[in-house]
Design an enzyme around this catalytic site. Structure first.
Site, PDB file in Angstrom:
ATOM      1  CB  SER A  98      -0.898   0.000   1.244  1.00  0.00           C
ATOM      2  OG  SER A  98      -1.492   1.273   1.452  1.00  0.00           O
ATOM      3  CE1 TYR A 122      -4.356  -2.284   5.327  1.00  0.00           C
ATOM      4  CE2 TYR A 122      -3.484  -0.169   4.617  1.00  0.00           C
ATOM      5  CZ  TYR A 122      -4.051  -1.384   4.316  1.00  0.00           C
ATOM      6  OH  TYR A 122      -4.300  -1.717   3.005  1.00  0.00           O
TER       7      TYR A 122
END
Length: 302
Positions: free
Chosen positions: A225, A239
């Protein structure tokens, strides 16, 4: 051939050679130059598997491997790619929705067979039915899998290899987006994300690489990501850190594989931005009116 040449002229394009042999020779030269440039840079290169069956000749540009026979006389010229011929088998974990489901749809459209996994298979079965309705020549198998269960991951990957004969690509896509600011008493949310995105990804990578080493070939794809590129605040902290683990994992594997031509294994790390998906609906307030929200409908070619 005359009709094809006329169409090329209409498009303002120049044909590559007058025969399949000339066409193949030009592409072989270009691919050889490309490989030499990459190797000179100190990296390893895998020649793209470009296989063509043109008119009455069968030509392979991937190390001389045979390709399906061309169409019979009278069936028409041009490049023949039978829809029943698979371009390889791809495992996609976490495939019932979002990026995983969209990759499955588009890879099927590109001619790949699919092994799809998720904790529950009901939505996978719906996706399978949709893909087979759109692409009857493809093969799609679904498997129930909790990626935090080490033994289950190994067993499912081995089962998929047995079902299809080989695995050409594994996409480590299963992930979790839970999180909480540290020191606020909600460590359980961060722990669950670490278990799925770090430990789960590690065992998926272990199982995939074991198969690829045995095959001496394969393509591992890690879905990281943009949050991996720098530390993120509050609920996104864990995350982003978990995705940074994937980025570092992929870089380490690539470094290990450099200089090992006997292992035709590629490793790719993807850094998607914000994607409109079910997992991200809880973070919808992150995007301001001045930010661009990217739809998950895009072409994926790895």
């Amino acid at each position: 051939v005359p009709a094809t040449r006329a169409r090329l002229e209409e498009l303002g394009l120049e044909p590559i050679g007058d025969t399949p042999e000339e066409f193949a020779a030009v592409l072989r030269q270009d691919l050889a130059k490309w490989r030499d440039v990459v190797r000179a840079s100190g990296a390893t290169a895998k020649m793209p598997p470009i296989c063509c069956a043109i008119a009455s000749a069968s030509v392979s540009l991937n190390d001389g491997a045979p390709v399906p026979p061309p169409a019979p006389p009278g069936a028409g010229g041009g490049i023949v790619v039978p829809m029943t011929t698979s371009r390889g088998t791809i495992v996609i974990t976490g495939a019932p929705s979002g990026l995983g489901a969209e990759m499955a749809r588009q890879f099927a459209a590109l001619g790949h067979d699919l092994a799809l996994t998720a904790r529950r298979t009901d939505r996978l079965d719906e996706l399978k039915a949709q893909i087979l309705a759109d692409h009857p020549g493809r093969r799609v198998e679904t498997y129930a899998l909790d990626v935090t269960d080490d033994d289950a991951v190994t067993a499912v990957f081995d089962q998929a290899k047995g079902d299809f004969g080989r695995l050409d690509r594994v996409i480590v896509n299963a992930g979790l987006g839970k999180g909480a600011p540290y020191g606020k008493g909600s460590h359980y949310a961060n722990r669950q994300t670490i278990e799925t995105n770090v430990l789960g990804a590690a065992i998926q990578t272990e199982a995939a690489m074991a198969i690829f080493r045995e095959q001496k070939a394969g393509h591992l794809v890690l879905i990281a990501s943009v949050t991996a590129l720098r530390g993120m605040p509050k609920s996104m902290t864990t995350y982003g850190a978990s995705k940074a683990f994937l980025a570092s994992l992929g870089e380490g594997l690539r470094s290990e594989l450099i200089g090992k031509p006997e292992l035709d294994i590629d490793v790719t790390v993807l850094y998607p931005g914000y994607i409109r998906s079910e997992m991200n609906t809880q973070f919808a307030n992150i995007a301001t009116p001045n930010e661009v929200v990217v739809s998950s409908t895009f072409t994926v070619e790895l």
